[in-house]
Design a protein around this motif. Structure first.
Motif, short mmCIF file in Angstrom:
data_model
loop_
_atom_site.label_atom_id
_atom_site.label_comp_id
_atom_site.label_asym_id
_atom_site.label_seq_id
_atom_site.Cartn_x
_atom_site.Cartn_y
_atom_site.Cartn_z
N ILE A 113 0.84 -1.21 0.00
CA ILE A 113 0.00 0.00 0.00
C ILE A 113 0.87 1.25 0.00
CG2 ILE A 113 -1.66 1.32 1.36
CD1 ILE A 113 -2.79 -1.39 2.32
N ALA A 114 1.93 1.25 0.82
CA ALA A 114 2.83 2.40 0.85
C ALA A 114 3.49 2.61 -0.51
CB ALA A 114 3.89 2.20 1.93
N ARG A 115 3.84 1.53 -1.15
CA ARG A 115 4.47 1.64 -2.48
C ARG A 115 3.49 2.20 -3.50
NH1 ARG A 115 6.28 -3.27 -6.49
NH2 ARG A 115 7.41 -2.00 -7.99
N GLN A 116 2.25 1.73 -3.48
CA GLN A 116 1.28 2.20 -4.45
C GLN A 116 1.03 3.70 -4.31
OE1 GLN A 116 -2.84 1.29 -3.94
NE2 GLN A 116 -3.16 0.93 -6.09
N HIS A 117 1.03 4.19 -3.07
CA HIS A 117 0.74 5.60 -2.83
C HIS A 117 2.01 6.46 -2.78
CE1 HIS A 117 -3.59 5.17 -1.95
NE2 HIS A 117 -3.26 3.99 -1.48
N ASN A 118 3.17 5.85 -3.11
CA ASN A 118 4.44 6.58 -3.08
C ASN A 118 4.67 7.27 -1.73
OD1 ASN A 118 5.38 5.89 -5.60
ND2 ASN A 118 4.41 7.62 -6.61
N LEU A 119 4.43 6.54 -0.66
CA LEU A 119 4.60 7.07 0.69
C LEU A 119 5.70 6.29 1.39
CD1 LEU A 119 0.86 7.41 1.73
CD2 LEU A 119 2.45 9.31 1.37
N PRO A 120 6.46 6.95 2.27
CA PRO A 120 7.48 6.23 3.03
C PRO A 120 6.81 5.21 3.95
CG PRO A 120 7.18 8.44 3.90
CD PRO A 120 6.40 8.38 2.62
N PRO A 121 7.30 3.99 3.99
CA PRO A 121 6.58 2.94 4.73
C PRO A 121 6.76 2.99 6.23
CG PRO A 121 8.54 2.03 3.72
CD PRO A 121 8.47 3.46 3.26
N HIS A 122 7.83 3.66 6.74
CA HIS A 122 8.11 3.49 8.17
C HIS A 122 7.00 4.00 9.10
CE1 HIS A 122 10.18 7.23 6.84
NE2 HIS A 122 9.80 7.72 7.98
N PRO A 123 6.24 5.08 8.79
CA PRO A 123 5.15 5.42 9.71
C PRO A 123 4.09 4.33 9.79
CG PRO A 123 5.63 7.26 8.24
CD PRO A 123 6.36 6.08 7.71
N PHE A 124 3.84 3.67 8.65
CA PHE A 124 2.80 2.65 8.61
C PHE A 124 3.28 1.35 9.26
CE2 PHE A 124 2.48 5.44 4.90
CZ PHE A 124 1.27 6.04 5.17
N LEU A 125 4.58 1.05 9.13
CA LEU A 125 5.12 -0.12 9.80
C LEU A 125 5.12 0.07 11.32
CD1 LEU A 125 8.12 -0.93 7.44
CD2 LEU A 125 5.92 -2.11 7.56
N LEU A 126 5.43 1.28 11.76
CA LEU A 126 5.35 1.58 13.19
C LEU A 126 3.91 1.44 13.69
CD1 LEU A 126 7.69 4.70 13.61
CD2 LEU A 126 8.04 2.43 14.59
N ALA A 127 2.96 1.90 12.89
CA ALA A 127 1.55 1.78 13.27
C ALA A 127 1.15 0.31 13.39
CB ALA A 127 0.67 2.49 12.24
N LEU A 128 1.63 -0.51 12.46
CA LEU A 128 1.30 -1.94 12.47
C LEU A 128 1.85 -2.62 13.72
CD1 LEU A 128 0.29 -4.56 11.10
CD2 LEU A 128 2.48 -4.65 9.89
N ALA A 129 3.14 -2.43 14.00
CA ALA A 129 3.77 -3.13 15.11
C ALA A 129 3.23 -2.65 16.46
CB ALA A 129 5.29 -2.95 15.05
#
Length: 509
Positions: free
Chosen positions: A152-168
């Motif tokens: 999802i982060a790749r599709q939206h061209n967004l840095p993934p680390h905020p979303f990975l932090l949210a997941l963990a």
């Protein structure tokens, strides 16, 4: 005899246990050595001097406790808590079948369904991660959902680390809400006899507040980063295909601390699974192309299809068989979901948690009507063995009298009937959970904290258990090594370079 009288007697009985004096010097020294070896291998399973791993380390600690005569063999066998092992096994089997029924694919698609931007995505990830972790364990959710988040982060061209932090972080918080969310909750639920419903009602408000605060903190921390609009076409399709989900294996160590080099041993089969899925997908595409070519070759010069070659009885039979298999698969998935819902209802009704989980797992095995070995092989038996060794080792450490002595020193300042006492208790739990890991912390502190609270009232005893569950779980968010879920997300992201994203300046990450 009233319930209150029973609780008071129970509290006095526990109180007697907690005031036991130190054992003989011989037992204290050798028991401490055995526990130190267990602790070192649990926290650092690849230590250079003895790189035997966490499971073997727990068995070594247990064996040393018996060889050093800290506990007798009979006491060692009695220390193994079979209800906890049964509950852990049953929930693992149910999660394996739920994964086969594509529950995680649907959860992944839910992350991007009609998404309204990066901040909305952060909130969705926090919510989905928390809910899935509460019912499927935090490690399982992180193993499966990390790849969805990266896509999802790749599709939206967004840095993934905020979303990975949210997941963990949300996985850790969400897992605190139910007895089946993580191993320490399993221990607490079985030892405390707190029902599934009481556990859920007691912790759910704190979990919801925690997830909301966690999402808010992440949005504030990355506000500018999430506010940058990407230059891309508006994607509305399904982000993750059915074959993109890699099969998981349960972590052989759902303890708090796992080393970076060994943290993802349980998912090293994922590349093979992904390659197999891709190969199957490519074969399917090739078959469609070949079928199309054959159909095209049957066309007459004027563009019509020869009516004699449109279909054959064999083709009709294959189509009918394909439709039959399709409906069988849908019915099987429905049965998996219904059995899981039935298990949750039974747990909420207060039925025995271990046998409820085992019964649900066996129902799924029977309904599958296939050899269950492939699914049962995904159960982490090394985790069950690890728990056996840990039960014996911790029981031996208790026999030394060291935990009781330390608790007697802290108890006057850690009463759960006042705010200052709860604060002191929370600090102690947080420190021990990050130093000695949360499951041994629960095993060592659980009975003593409950005994201290039971001497006050029955309601205070239940509150003490729930505080222990909440704080020991959320403590995992304080550091990368504080939770296995944290390292799973980190390692999954590191091992997925093909899912790198392109930022708004066009640079590859």
């Amino acid at each position: 005899m009233t319930e209150r009288t029973k609780k008071e007697k129970k509290g006095r009985r526990f109180k007697t246990r907690t005031t036991m004096a130190l054992a003989t010097t011989y037992k204290v020294v050798l028991g401490s050595i055995a526990f130190a070896i267990f602790w070192a291998l649990a926290v650092f399973p690849a230590v250079p001097l003895l790189p035997i791993g966490r499971t073997a380390g727990s068995l070594l600690g247990a064996t040393l406790m018996v060889l050093f005569r800290v506990i007798t063999p009979d006491e060692a066998y009695a220390a193994i808590d079979l209800p906890i092992l049964g509950l852990l096994f049953g929930t693992m089997v149910v999660s394996v079948y739920l994964e086969r029924a594509d529950i995680f694919k649907y959860l992944g698609n839910l992350l991007s369904w009609k998404s309204k931007g990066a901040k909305d995505l952060i909130c969705r990830i926090c919510l989905v991660s928390a809910i899935s972790s509460a019912f499927f364990t935090n490690d399982t959710s992180c193993v499966i959902l990390t790849e969805f988040v990266l896509k999802i982060a790749r599709q939206h061209n967004l840095p993934p680390h905020p979303f990975l932090l949210a997941l963990a972080s949300s996985a850790n918080i969400g897992s605190s809400a139910t007895p089946i969310g993580n191993p320490q909750n399993l221990v607490i639920a079985v030892q405390s006899k707190v029902s599934f419903g009481d556990f859920l009602v007691g912790v759910l408000p704190a979990m919801l507040v925690g997830v909301s605060v966690n999402a808010l903190i992440l949005i504030i921390m990355y506000w500018r980063l999430l506010s940058v609009h990407k230059d891309e076409e508006d994607g509305t399709g399904e982000i993750v295909g059915e074959d993109d989900v890699s099969s998981h294996r349960f972590s052989p160590a759902t303890m708090s601390h796992i080393s970076a080099s060994n943290s993802m041993d349980h998912v090293q089969s994922s590349p093979n699974n992904i390659n197999g899925s891709l190969a199957t997908h490519l074969d399917s595409i090739r078959n469609r192309i070949n079928s199309g070519d054959q159909l095209e070759s049957q066309r007459s010069p004027c563009g019509s299809i020869d009516s004699n070659d449109i279909s054959t009885p064999a083709q009709f039979s294959e189509e009918k068989e394909s439709k039959t298999e399709h409906w069988k698969n849908k019915m099987w998935k429905l049965c998996v979901y219904l059995v899981t819902i039935g298990m949750l209802v039974a747990l909420l009704m207060g039925l025995n948690m271990s046998w409820t989980a085992i019964t649900a797992s066996l129902a799924l095995v029977v309904l599958d009507f296939k050899d269950a070995r492939p699914c049962l092989e995904k159960v982490s038996y090394s985790l069950l063995i690890f728990f056996c060794g840990m039960f014996i080792t911790v029981e031996g450490f208790k026999k030394t009298g060291i935990p009781s002595t330390l608790w007697n020193f802290m108890e006057p300042n850690a009463k759960v009937d006042r705010v200052s006492g709860i604060a002191v208790l929370a600090v102690v739990i947080i420190l021990l959970s990050n130093v000695a890991s949360n499951v041994p912390t629960v095993l060592v502190l659980g009975g003593r904290v409950a005994a201290s609270a039971a001497a006050i009232s029955a309601s205070e005893e239940k509150k003490a258990w729930l505080i222990l569950a909440w704080v020991s779980t959320v403590a995992g968010n304080l550091s990368l090594l504080g939770s296995a879920a944290n390292l799973i997300v980190c390692e999954q992201a590191r091992r997925a370079p093909h899912l790198g994203y392109v930022n708004i300046n066009g640079r590859q990450h």
